[in-house]
Design a protein around this motif. Structure first.
Motif, short mmCIF file in Angstrom:
data_model
loop_
_atom_site.label_atom_id
_atom_site.label_comp_id
_atom_site.label_asym_id
_atom_site.label_seq_id
_atom_site.Cartn_x
_atom_site.Cartn_y
_atom_site.Cartn_z
N LEU A 1 0.83 -1.21 0.00
CA LEU A 1 0.00 0.00 0.00
C LEU A 1 0.86 1.26 0.00
O LEU A 1 0.55 2.23 -0.68
CB LEU A 1 -0.94 0.00 1.21
CG LEU A 1 -2.05 -1.06 1.18
CD1 LEU A 1 -2.79 -1.07 2.52
CD2 LEU A 1 -3.01 -0.79 0.04
N ILE A 2 1.93 1.24 0.77
CA ILE A 2 2.84 2.40 0.80
C ILE A 2 3.51 2.58 -0.55
O ILE A 2 3.64 3.70 -1.05
CB ILE A 2 3.87 2.24 1.94
CG1 ILE A 2 3.17 2.36 3.30
CG2 ILE A 2 4.98 3.28 1.82
CD1 ILE A 2 4.04 2.02 4.49
N LEU A 3 3.95 1.47 -1.16
CA LEU A 3 4.56 1.55 -2.48
C LEU A 3 3.58 2.12 -3.50
O LEU A 3 3.94 2.96 -4.32
CB LEU A 3 5.02 0.15 -2.91
CG LEU A 3 5.91 0.07 -4.14
CD1 LEU A 3 7.17 0.90 -3.96
CD2 LEU A 3 6.29 -1.38 -4.41
N ASN A 4 2.31 1.72 -3.43
CA ASN A 4 1.28 2.26 -4.30
C ASN A 4 1.13 3.77 -4.09
O ASN A 4 1.02 4.53 -5.05
CB ASN A 4 -0.06 1.55 -4.05
CG ASN A 4 -1.15 2.06 -4.96
OD1 ASN A 4 -0.95 2.21 -6.16
ND2 ASN A 4 -2.30 2.33 -4.39
N ALA A 5 1.13 4.19 -2.83
CA ALA A 5 1.02 5.63 -2.53
C ALA A 5 2.23 6.39 -3.09
O ALA A 5 2.09 7.50 -3.60
CB ALA A 5 0.91 5.83 -1.03
N ILE A 6 3.41 5.78 -3.00
CA ILE A 6 4.61 6.42 -3.55
C ILE A 6 4.47 6.61 -5.05
O ILE A 6 4.79 7.69 -5.58
CB ILE A 6 5.88 5.59 -3.21
CG1 ILE A 6 6.17 5.68 -1.71
CG2 ILE A 6 7.07 6.04 -4.03
CD1 ILE A 6 7.21 4.70 -1.21
#
Length: 178
Positions: free
Chosen positions: A122-127
């Motif tokens: 999820l964090i990678l997607n947000a990045i």
């Protein structure tokens, strides 16, 4: 009063259905704030993220406060902020009451291992979302590379990095407009 309740309800849903902190909440904030409720534009939400990172506190709480304030002033800020922290507060109170026996359970340890992986995605997607909408020109690339090198390889406080990037962005953009 209906709009205040809608703010509370939307941010309670965000707080209850996302794990991993502010960055993991970014896709859901985008969906609730921009797409469904139209409380802010995509660009405004990116500005709220940036301001939320440059101010003390948790990004999701700060963003909720900014959105709530935009919609209904101080009462809106309070309802949105309480809404986003309420689920975590409730869950932490429940977990704290069972923590000693809860944390030793093998199934709970395995669940947290899986949750950590999902949160990383999820964090990678947000990045990637932030990258697509923030690094849009040469100035953005220069600031990104400089920030990445300084933040990744030097022992400099993130506060100095964010403030410096803000100042650099202002200077470069201001000089470009002249």
């Amino acid at each position: 009063m209906k709009e205040l309740f809608n703010l509370f309800k939307a941010f309670t849903r965000i707080g209850a259905l996302t794990f991993g902190g502010g960055y993991a909440m970014l896709p859901m904030l985008e969906k609730e704030v921009v797409e469904q409720n139209k409380w802010a534009t995509h660009e405004e939400l990116l500005d709220y993220y940036a301001i939320s990172q440059a101010t003390p506190g948790v990004i999701a709480v700060n963003t909720a406060t900014f959105v709530g304030y935009k919609i209904k002033g101080i009462p809106g800020a309070l309802f949105a902020t309480v809404g986003v922290v309420f689920p975590s507060f409730l869950i932490i109170m429940i977990i704290a009451s069972f923590l000693k026996s809860f944390s030793k359970m093998v199934s709970v340890q395995h669940a947290f291992s899986g949750i950590r992986v999902a949160v990383a995605v999820l964090i990678l997607n947000a990045i990637f979302e932030l990258w697509k909408n923030s690094v849009v020109d040469k100035v953005g690339v220069i600031i990104f590379v400089a920030t990445f090198i300084i933040g990744g390889f030097l022992n400099i406080s993130p506060v100095y990095i964010v403030v410096s990037a803000s100042i650099l962005g202002i200077i470069i953009k201001y000089r470009g407009e002249k």
